[in-house]
Design a protein around this motif. Structure first.
Motif, PDB file in Angstrom:
ATOM      1  N   TYR A 194       0.839  -1.202   0.000  1.00  0.00           N
ATOM      2  CA  TYR A 194       0.000   0.000   0.000  1.00  0.00           C
ATOM      3  C   TYR A 194       0.876   1.255   0.000  1.00  0.00           C
ATOM      4  N   THR A 195       1.921   1.232   0.815  1.00  0.00           N
ATOM      5  CA  THR A 195       2.815   2.381   0.913  1.00  0.00           C
ATOM      6  C   THR A 195       3.586   2.587  -0.389  1.00  0.00           C
ATOM      7  N   ALA A 196       4.070   1.479  -0.974  1.00  0.00           N
ATOM      8  CA  ALA A 196       4.897   1.562  -2.184  1.00  0.00           C
ATOM      9  C   ALA A 196       4.143   2.187  -3.348  1.00  0.00           C
ATOM     10  N   PHE A 197       2.863   1.920  -3.463  1.00  0.00           N
ATOM     11  CA  PHE A 197       2.088   2.409  -4.610  1.00  0.00           C
ATOM     12  C   PHE A 197       0.963   3.362  -4.196  1.00  0.00           C
ATOM     13  N   ASP A 198       1.035   3.826  -2.960  1.00  0.00           N
ATOM     14  CA  ASP A 198       0.136   4.875  -2.474  1.00  0.00           C
ATOM     15  C   ASP A 198      -1.333   4.516  -2.685  1.00  0.00           C
ATOM     16  N   LEU A 199      -1.718   3.339  -2.229  1.00  0.00           N
ATOM     17  CA  LEU A 199      -3.114   2.927  -2.366  1.00  0.00           C
ATOM     18  C   LEU A 199      -4.017   3.749  -1.452  1.00  0.00           C
ATOM     19  N   LYS A 200      -5.182   4.106  -1.971  1.00  0.00           N
ATOM     20  CA  LYS A 200      -6.169   4.889  -1.244  1.00  0.00           C
ATOM     21  C   LYS A 200      -7.468   4.087  -1.135  1.00  0.00           C
ATOM     22  N   PRO A 201      -8.356   4.478  -0.241  1.00  0.00           N
ATOM     23  CA  PRO A 201      -9.615   3.738  -0.064  1.00  0.00           C
ATOM     24  C   PRO A 201     -10.454   3.617  -1.334  1.00  0.00           C
ATOM     25  N   ASP A 202     -10.273   4.534  -2.299  1.00  0.00           N
ATOM     26  CA  ASP A 202     -11.077   4.430  -3.516  1.00  0.00           C
ATOM     27  C   ASP A 202     -10.461   3.489  -4.551  1.00  0.00           C
ATOM     28  N   ASN A 203      -9.270   2.937  -4.270  1.00  0.00           N
ATOM     29  CA  ASN A 203      -8.688   1.941  -5.172  1.00  0.00           C
ATOM     30  C   ASN A 203      -9.418   0.604  -5.019  1.00  0.00           C
ATOM     31  N   LYS A 204      -9.572  -0.129  -6.112  1.00  0.00           N
ATOM     32  CA  LYS A 204     -10.344  -1.372  -6.106  1.00  0.00           C
ATOM     33  C   LYS A 204      -9.702  -2.471  -5.256  1.00  0.00           C
ATOM     34  N   MET A 205      -8.377  -2.448  -5.151  1.00  0.00           N
ATOM     35  CA  MET A 205      -7.696  -3.479  -4.367  1.00  0.00           C
ATOM     36  C   MET A 205      -7.643  -3.146  -2.877  1.00  0.00           C
ATOM     37  N   TYR A 206      -8.038  -1.953  -2.530  1.00  0.00           N
ATOM     38  CA  TYR A 206      -7.895  -1.496  -1.145  1.00  0.00           C
ATOM     39  C   TYR A 206      -8.760  -2.333  -0.200  1.00  0.00           C
ATOM     40  N   ARG A 207      -8.127  -2.756   0.886  1.00  0.00           N
ATOM     41  CA  ARG A 207      -8.837  -3.452   1.956  1.00  0.00           C
ATOM     42  C   ARG A 207      -8.540  -2.701   3.248  1.00  0.00           C
ATOM     43  N   ALA A 208      -9.560  -2.445   4.024  1.00  0.00           N
ATOM     44  CA  ALA A 208      -9.368  -1.752   5.297  1.00  0.00           C
ATOM     45  C   ALA A 208      -8.390  -2.539   6.163  1.00  0.00           C
ATOM     46  N   GLU A 209      -7.665  -1.844   6.994  1.00  0.00           N
ATOM     47  CA  GLU A 209      -6.647  -2.481   7.831  1.00  0.00           C
ATOM     48  C   GLU A 209      -7.211  -3.667   8.604  1.00  0.00           C
TER      49      GLU A 209
END
Length: 683
Positions: free
Chosen positions: A661-676
């Motif tokens: 997540y940090t390496a590619f700056d994933l945000k909550p609106d990204n499709k792969m994003y999963r809450a912690e």
């Protein structure tokens, strides 16, 4: 322990690997100097679909060839291996050496397969003796006798049979009888009513009919016999367990005395069959699925002799169709490749025969491959890297926040006891009594089947040989064996395509070799199946109950995550079926990353082609799964394989890793994003 640096221990080996792949990586768009940067599809967001972001550019430039069901890193590596094996096979066929030598066996086997003139002239004749044996069946006794014989030549009718280590006493070999006898890959093919599966069933019956006709059966009889075969297989399939249920080692371990086994199915002459197979004194049998044996007993009682003859004839023909003339080969290709996996053209004959030679006598081919094409010290270099990953794994286990110290101690004991088999075996099997010549490809294939069957039978009652390998050095694959607590990494698995004459940086080494290979296989010792075996390879619960429950909760979350991934139409990934592989992927990518963090490249934090070390590591991991598949092949994978499709083997684990997540700056609106709170953390 020191972590490998690419400029020292692995340098010479990876230079060799890069040279191997130099020609096969020349695609329409030219050689890539850095696949990680050049393969990307930057029109996509990495946080929406990292697999296609990482590999989409390559997929667009390299459509799947008509002769293949897939394209990607596996095919690149396999084509390079095939080119080497072709040199070996051609050279051995022209200069075979002394009779009985390794070179003679390779050369004659390959030459017999390439001799299409003899195969066309022979027609069905190479199988006449075997077909006559089936035709001579008159009663149940002769049926069981023939069934034993067919097992000895690789046809496996009615059930699955083998000799292997006893899961609970791994120091002894045991007799196993399991569900089997089907012609389609898995039980659900006989029952699912979606249009794709129904079409496969219809095409399968046509295929059986066509092979019968080619073998000389009159068309009307072939029509009837093909339907008979399908109905027998469907009856057997009803009592078969699903691939999910086959993954529980305790439920599939049912050991009983031979006398009790006979009582389970009294109409089946087990003692006589075992004796015919070369086992006159079997005292115990491990049954995989008792309900299958019970159902088989009923099927034996209700099926007539002529029906069984049609079924056994099919088992013989289907196993040897590829050894006969062109019409047989075309029909075999149509069903097993075009219908089942979507490829529309046969591979060139040389490639088919190279792959069949390796697939049939690969342990003999391996001796030439290792002697001439594997660099010196390969085994030592791979061993060093594997031990480094193992050390990082131990450090990681010590810091787990959900496992008690008592269970940690046992887990570390098992981890430290893992046998590391790298590159190739220290000794080869003795094939001196295997007869191979140039007179008949079918006969050669049958002789090899007999050799391996007799070798398997000969192990019964002897001490377990823990040095044995079940994969050849030229096989682009790897495995963990729970009953031996070992990982096996064949030499060719470390080939990394696409870097020309340059050496991949550490991010690539640890993303591909460290993460998706070595870390993956080590984690199999701690997946939902492997974790039930102890450090000696015995099925033995070594967990404290509370820790076991915590592990299961985490594993269930991972299964639920993968259940939601849609592959085709309404076909989802089967989370329970591929849970072991997904746990291994998640553990592997984490261990590879933690090992990478110890390298100078990671510590210096310098960019290469605009990519940070972390970005390169995760791109390399996605590169290790770069594979596009036809829809037919994807459907088959979901139906019958315990591995998720490549897209989800990349995206699934990475969506649980905070560093990604940090390496590619994933945000909550990204499709792969999963809450912690939803990210799965196991090992």
């Amino acid at each position: 322990m020191r972590i490998l640096n690419k400029q020292t221990s692995l340098g010479a080996f990876l230079l060799f690997s890069s040279v191997l792949l130099l020609t096969s990586c020349e695609q329409k768009t030219g050689k890539y100097s850095d696949p990680l940067s050049e393969h990307r599809d930057t029109t996509l967001k990495p946080g929406d679909d990292f697999f296609y972001y990482s590999n989409g550019g390559w997929f667009k430039a390299n459509p799947i060839p008509a002769s293949e069901s897939h394209n990607g890193i596996y095919l690149l590596v396999q084509d390079s291996i095939n080119n080497i094996l072709r040199i070996i096979c051609d050279d051995c066929s022209k200069n075979p050496g002394a009779k009985g030598s390794v070179r003679q066996k390779i050369g004659d086997f390959y030459a017999s397969g390439m001799d299409t003139v003899t195969r066309e002239k022979s027609g069905i004749k190479p199988l006449e003796e075997e077909l006559n044996r089936v035709a001579a069946i008159t009663n149940l006794h002769s049926l069981f006798s023939e069934c034993s014989h067919l097992h000895s030549i690789g046809c496996s009718p009615l059930f699955s049979f083998y000799i292997n280590r006893d899961d609970k006493i791994s120091s002894k070999y045991a007799v196993f009888v399991q569900q089997g006898g089907l012609g389609l890959p898995e039980r659900d093919y006989y029952f699912k009513n979606d249009s794709r599966t129904k079409n496969i069933r219809e095409k399968y019956v046509e295929h059986v009919r066509n092979i019968f006709v080619l073998s000389g059966v009159p068309e009307a009889q072939a029509d009837a016999d093909s339907k008979t075969v399908f109905e027998i297989e469907k009856t057997l399939a009803k009592s078969c367990r699903t691939i999910e249920d086959l993954r529980d080692p305790y439920k599939n371990y049912n050991k009983m005395a031979a006398a009790d086994f006979n009582k389970l199915s009294p109409s089946i002459e087990w003692k006589s069959m075992f004796s015919d197979m070369g086992l006159p004194a079997v005292d115990t049998v491990i049954i995989g699925q008792p309900e299958f044996i019970t159902a088989l007993e009923q099927t034996i009682k209700t099926t007539g002799t002529d029906q069984w003859k049609a079924y056994l004839k099919w088992k013989l023909l289907s196993n040897y169709t590829g050894c006969l003339g062109n019409a047989f080969e075309k029909e075999n290709f149509h069903f097993n490749h075009t219908v089942m996996t979507g490829s529309t053209e046969q591979k060139p004959r040389w490639k088919r025969m190279v792959e069949r030679t390796e697939g049939t006598i690969g342990e003999i081919v391996a001796q030439e491959y290792v002697a001439h094409y594997v660099p010196e010290h390969t085994k030592e270099k791979l061993m060093e890297m594997a031990k480094n990953i193992q050390t990082v794994y131990a450090d990681h286990l010590k810091n787990l926040d959900w496992m008690s110290e008592a269970t940690k101690a046992k887990a570390l004991h098992k981890l430290n006891g893992v046998v590391l088999k790298m590159g190739y075996p220290d000794k080869w099997k003795d094939f001196s009594n295997l007869e191979i010549d140039r007179t008949s490809y079918a006969k050669n294939t049958m002789n090899v089947e007999k050799w391996y069957f007799n070798y398997m039978i000969s192990r019964y009652g002897k001490p377990v040989d823990r040095t044995e390998w079940n994969m050849t050095p030229e096989t682009y694959n790897a495995y963990y064996e729970p009953t031996n607590n070992e990982i096996v990494i064949p030499a060719c698995n470390v080939i990394i395509p696409g870097f020309g004459k340059g050496l991949p940086d550490d991010a690539v080494l640890y993303g591909v070799i460290g993460g998706s290979t070595m870390g993956h296989e080590l984690t199999h010792g701690f997946d939902d199946e492997g974790c039930q075996y102890d450090e000696k390879g015995n099925l033995n619960n070594w967990w404290i109950r509370e820790d076991s429950l915590k592990f299961s909760e985490r594993a269930d979350k991972l299964a639920e995550q993968f259940d939601k991934y849609v592959v085709l139409d309404s076909m989802h990934v089967r989370g329970k079926a591929c849970l072991g592989e997904n746990i291994a992927d998640l553990g592997g990518v984490i261990m590879g990353y933690e090992a990478f963090q110890k390298t100078e490249q990671w510590k210096k934090h310098e960019k290469i082609n605009g990519l940070t070390p972390d970005q390169r590591y995760f791109l390399a991991y996605a590169y290790s799964w770069m594979e596009a598949k036809r829809n037919e092949a994807l459907a088959k994978q979901i139906m019958s394989d315990v591995h998720a499709p490549a897209q989800w083997r990349a995206n699934g684990p990475l969506s649980n890793i905070t560093a990604f997540y940090t390496a590619f700056d994933l945000k909550p609106d990204n499709k792969m994003y999963r809450a912690e709170k939803d990210r799965v953390k196991i090992w």
